[in-house]
Write a protein that holds these residues in place. Sequence first.
Motif, PDB file in Angstrom:
ATOM      1  N   THR A 254     -35.845  45.153 -40.608  1.00  0.00           N
ATOM      2  CA  THR A 254     -35.251  44.150 -39.718  1.00  0.00           C
ATOM      3  C   THR A 254     -34.115  43.419 -40.424  1.00  0.00           C
ATOM      4  OG1 THR A 254     -37.387  43.859 -38.609  1.00  0.00           O
ATOM      5  CG2 THR A 254     -35.738  42.126 -38.301  1.00  0.00           C
ATOM      6  N   LEU A 255     -34.323  43.069 -41.694  1.00  0.00           N
ATOM      7  CA  LEU A 255     -33.262  42.442 -42.478  1.00  0.00           C
ATOM      8  C   LEU A 255     -32.033  43.346 -42.540  1.00  0.00           C
ATOM      9  CD1 LEU A 255     -32.290  40.169 -44.420  1.00  0.00           C
ATOM     10  CD2 LEU A 255     -33.343  41.500 -46.268  1.00  0.00           C
ATOM     11  N   ASP A 256     -32.244  44.616 -42.790  1.00  0.00           N
ATOM     12  CA  ASP A 256     -31.123  45.550 -42.885  1.00  0.00           C
ATOM     13  C   ASP A 256     -30.435  45.727 -41.528  1.00  0.00           C
ATOM     14  OD1 ASP A 256     -31.554  45.920 -45.581  1.00  0.00           O
ATOM     15  OD2 ASP A 256     -32.871  47.652 -45.298  1.00  0.00           O
ATOM     16  N   ARG A 257     -31.214  45.660 -40.446  1.00  0.00           N
ATOM     17  CA  ARG A 257     -30.607  45.763 -39.115  1.00  0.00           C
ATOM     18  C   ARG A 257     -29.661  44.586 -38.861  1.00  0.00           C
ATOM     19  NH1 ARG A 257     -34.980  46.136 -36.245  1.00  0.00           N
ATOM     20  NH2 ARG A 257     -35.153  44.049 -35.358  1.00  0.00           N
ATOM     21  N   LEU A 258     -30.077  43.399 -39.260  1.00  0.00           N
ATOM     22  CA  LEU A 258     -29.194  42.237 -39.113  1.00  0.00           C
ATOM     23  C   LEU A 258     -27.948  42.397 -39.982  1.00  0.00           C
ATOM     24  CD1 LEU A 258     -31.752  39.280 -39.076  1.00  0.00           C
ATOM     25  CD2 LEU A 258     -30.236  39.967 -37.210  1.00  0.00           C
ATOM     26  N   ARG A 259     -28.145  42.893 -41.188  1.00  0.00           N
ATOM     27  CA  ARG A 259     -27.014  43.044 -42.102  1.00  0.00           C
ATOM     28  C   ARG A 259     -25.946  43.985 -41.541  1.00  0.00           C
ATOM     29  NH1 ARG A 259     -27.025  45.493 -48.303  1.00  0.00           N
ATOM     30  NH2 ARG A 259     -25.020  44.615 -48.918  1.00  0.00           N
ATOM     31  N   HIS A 260     -26.361  44.966 -40.772  1.00  0.00           N
ATOM     32  CA  HIS A 260     -25.411  45.940 -40.246  1.00  0.00           C
ATOM     33  C   HIS A 260     -24.742  45.481 -38.949  1.00  0.00           C
ATOM     34  CE1 HIS A 260     -27.711  48.818 -42.941  1.00  0.00           C
ATOM     35  NE2 HIS A 260     -26.456  48.905 -43.346  1.00  0.00           N
ATOM     36  N   CYS A 261     -25.080  44.270 -38.491  1.00  0.00           N
ATOM     37  CA  CYS A 261     -24.342  43.699 -37.358  1.00  0.00           C
ATOM     38  C   CYS A 261     -22.913  43.392 -37.811  1.00  0.00           C
ATOM     39  CB  CYS A 261     -25.014  42.424 -36.861  1.00  0.00           C
ATOM     40  SG  CYS A 261     -26.618  42.685 -36.066  1.00  0.00           S
ATOM     41  N   SER A 262     -21.957  43.586 -36.938  1.00  0.00           N
ATOM     42  CA  SER A 262     -20.547  43.422 -37.308  1.00  0.00           C
ATOM     43  C   SER A 262     -20.208  42.009 -37.733  1.00  0.00           C
ATOM     44  CB  SER A 262     -19.652  43.831 -36.136  1.00  0.00           C
ATOM     45  OG  SER A 262     -19.929  43.011 -34.996  1.00  0.00           O
ATOM     46  N   PHE A 263     -20.990  41.038 -37.277  1.00  0.00           N
ATOM     47  CA  PHE A 263     -20.678  39.636 -37.563  1.00  0.00           C
ATOM     48  C   PHE A 263     -21.389  39.110 -38.816  1.00  0.00           C
ATOM     49  CE2 PHE A 263     -24.018  39.879 -34.265  1.00  0.00           C
ATOM     50  CZ  PHE A 263     -25.091  39.347 -34.969  1.00  0.00           C
ATOM     51  N   TRP A 264     -22.241  39.914 -39.449  1.00  0.00           N
ATOM     52  CA  TRP A 264     -23.014  39.423 -40.602  1.00  0.00           C
ATOM     53  C   TRP A 264     -22.105  39.081 -41.776  1.00  0.00           C
ATOM     54  CZ3 TRP A 264     -27.905  37.890 -41.093  1.00  0.00           C
ATOM     55  CH2 TRP A 264     -28.403  37.668 -42.376  1.00  0.00           C
ATOM     56  N   VAL A 265     -22.388  37.961 -42.437  1.00  0.00           N
ATOM     57  CA  VAL A 265     -21.610  37.510 -43.591  1.00  0.00           C
ATOM     58  C   VAL A 265     -22.401  37.814 -44.860  1.00  0.00           C
ATOM     59  CG1 VAL A 265     -20.657  35.507 -44.795  1.00  0.00           C
ATOM     60  CG2 VAL A 265     -20.402  35.714 -42.316  1.00  0.00           C
ATOM     61  N   ASP A 266     -21.847  38.682 -45.697  1.00  0.00           N
ATOM     62  CA  ASP A 266     -22.506  39.040 -46.961  1.00  0.00           C
ATOM     63  C   ASP A 266     -22.052  38.159 -48.120  1.00  0.00           C
ATOM     64  OD1 ASP A 266     -24.517  40.848 -46.877  1.00  0.00           O
ATOM     65  OD2 ASP A 266     -23.280  42.618 -47.205  1.00  0.00           O
ATOM     66  N   VAL A 267     -20.794  37.752 -48.073  1.00  0.00           N
ATOM     67  CA  VAL A 267     -20.212  36.996 -49.188  1.00  0.00           C
ATOM     68  C   VAL A 267     -19.574  35.731 -48.632  1.00  0.00           C
ATOM     69  CG1 VAL A 267     -18.531  37.011 -51.062  1.00  0.00           C
ATOM     70  CG2 VAL A 267     -19.780  39.109 -50.497  1.00  0.00           C
ATOM     71  N   TYR A 268     -19.863  34.608 -49.293  1.00  0.00           N
ATOM     72  CA  TYR A 268     -19.302  33.320 -48.865  1.00  0.00           C
ATOM     73  C   TYR A 268     -18.691  32.645 -50.081  1.00  0.00           C
ATOM     74  CZ  TYR A 268     -18.945  28.557 -47.127  1.00  0.00           C
ATOM     75  OH  TYR A 268     -18.475  27.323 -46.770  1.00  0.00           O
ATOM     76  N   ASP A 269     -17.374  32.303 -49.979  1.00  0.00           N
ATOM     77  CA  ASP A 269     -16.692  31.700 -51.126  1.00  0.00           C
ATOM     78  C   ASP A 269     -16.213  30.270 -50.858  1.00  0.00           C
ATOM     79  OD1 ASP A 269     -14.543  32.046 -49.425  1.00  0.00           O
ATOM     80  OD2 ASP A 269     -13.563  33.615 -50.618  1.00  0.00           O
ATOM     81  N   GLY A 270     -16.560  29.705 -49.721  1.00  0.00           N
ATOM     82  CA  GLY A 270     -16.237  28.311 -49.462  1.00  0.00           C
ATOM     83  C   GLY A 270     -14.891  28.069 -48.809  1.00  0.00           C
ATOM     84  N   ARG A 271     -14.058  29.087 -48.685  1.00  0.00           N
ATOM     85  CA  ARG A 271     -12.763  28.895 -48.049  1.00  0.00           C
ATOM     86  C   ARG A 271     -12.930  28.701 -46.540  1.00  0.00           C
ATOM     87  NH1 ARG A 271      -9.066  33.774 -49.898  1.00  0.00           N
ATOM     88  NH2 ARG A 271     -11.002  34.899 -49.329  1.00  0.00           N
ATOM     89  N   ARG A 272     -11.889  28.150 -45.908  1.00  0.00           N
ATOM     90  CA  ARG A 272     -11.968  27.873 -44.479  1.00  0.00           C
ATOM     91  C   ARG A 272     -12.232  29.146 -43.673  1.00  0.00           C
ATOM     92  NH1 ARG A 272      -7.830  24.937 -44.153  1.00  0.00           N
ATOM     93  NH2 ARG A 272      -8.867  22.903 -44.119  1.00  0.00           N
ATOM     94  N   SER A 273     -11.613  30.240 -44.068  1.00  0.00           N
ATOM     95  CA  SER A 273     -11.826  31.501 -43.360  1.00  0.00           C
ATOM     96  C   SER A 273     -13.270  31.976 -43.493  1.00  0.00           C
ATOM     97  CB  SER A 273     -10.870  32.572 -43.898  1.00  0.00           C
ATOM     98  OG  SER A 273     -11.066  32.772 -45.300  1.00  0.00           O
TER      99      SER A 273
END
Length: 408
Positions: A254-273
């Motif tokens: 289930t975790l992997d299914r969510l990860r493969h959604c097009s909108f999933w965020v894997d990396v977050y660096d704090g920038r506005r984008s």
Amino acid sequence: MSGYEDTDRERWAAEPEKLSSRTDFERDRARVLHSASLRRLAAKTQVVSPGSDDFVRNRLTHSLEVAQVGRELGKALGCDPDVVDAACLAHDLGHPPFGHNGEEALDKIAEDIGGFEGNAQTLRLLTRLEAKAAHPDGRPAGLNLTRASLDAATKYPWPRSPAHPRKFGVYADDTDVFGWLRAGARDEQRCLEAQVMDFADDVAYCVHDVEDAIVGGWLEPWRVLDVPSERRRFAELTRSWYVPDVEIDEILETLDRLRHCSFWVDVYDGRRSALAALKDMTSQLIGRFSEDAQRLTHEAYGGGRLTRYAADLCVPRGTRLEVAVLKGLAATYVMTARDRAEAYGDQRALVEELVELLRGRAPEALEPTFREDWKDAPDDDARLRVVVDQVASLTDASAYLLHSRLRT
């Protein structure tokens, strides 16, 4: 056709007719919105203590978000949106300072008088403690909401019992109003509006707690997804806390299914984008979960208007698993983080000492409203419940301040 009967609009304490264009349910929502208990939620812990971070949710912002999710889902199903909105706004009113940590401390203290449960405390606030209305004999009637709105705010419509030792919705001395609001209900069945509120609560907090954890730096999504030991730790905790009947492999799938959604965020660096992408992820997840529940419920009951006991909310199993996985992420990386263990212990000790200090100096040390309840209490058990009521009403900050003042 409204889908609601005259009995659904009744109030526990009769009130004179009001010349207003508002419906009874709109008035219910307004009463919750303007209550002191709702305002206090701004300074009560959701997952992370208020004031520790400018971004994270508190109980008030969480309740507003639950109301938004619940109102839209309820309206789509045919529920009166103000009934669902009022229930969502009210659902956390009974939570004490320090979140579930404070709840556990008060439950231990109140073990011999029926325990403490945030949802039972919510009913107590709505029907007794929050000042708005009274019965002809002077007994308080709380906000005096309609039967439909009170029932919608009742997440666990049963008293404490061996079958329900931890999660329950009414204390023994509130059974009179509980019996009134549950008139016409079938055993322990929840009305549809309460089910929508409960699901909206799960959706809002699982999605937003993960968002807060990522922004706060407690959760790096790639870590739990790519490191085998982290995957196992997360899956075992998720299974233990939320889905004990589900195998580890299915949780990870289930975790992997969510990860493969097009909108999933894997990396977050704090920038506005990056923040914009994260916000889009939360929005997409809420829409995904709500649309799944709406679709399956309408498939089960047809496309007509659904209210009260005409239907149960139907949520696909896969959707419930995805919600549980997100809850598990927050539990693993925020709620059980090792650096929080000491703070949790300090909070529980403060709550315990605060109760003892108030009991020893009551009634003078109590707030005027609770002082009156203390004087009217028939025995020591009832007086302890009054002290618990006052402590539960405190915010995190006011609990610290009162504790400091009483110790001097």
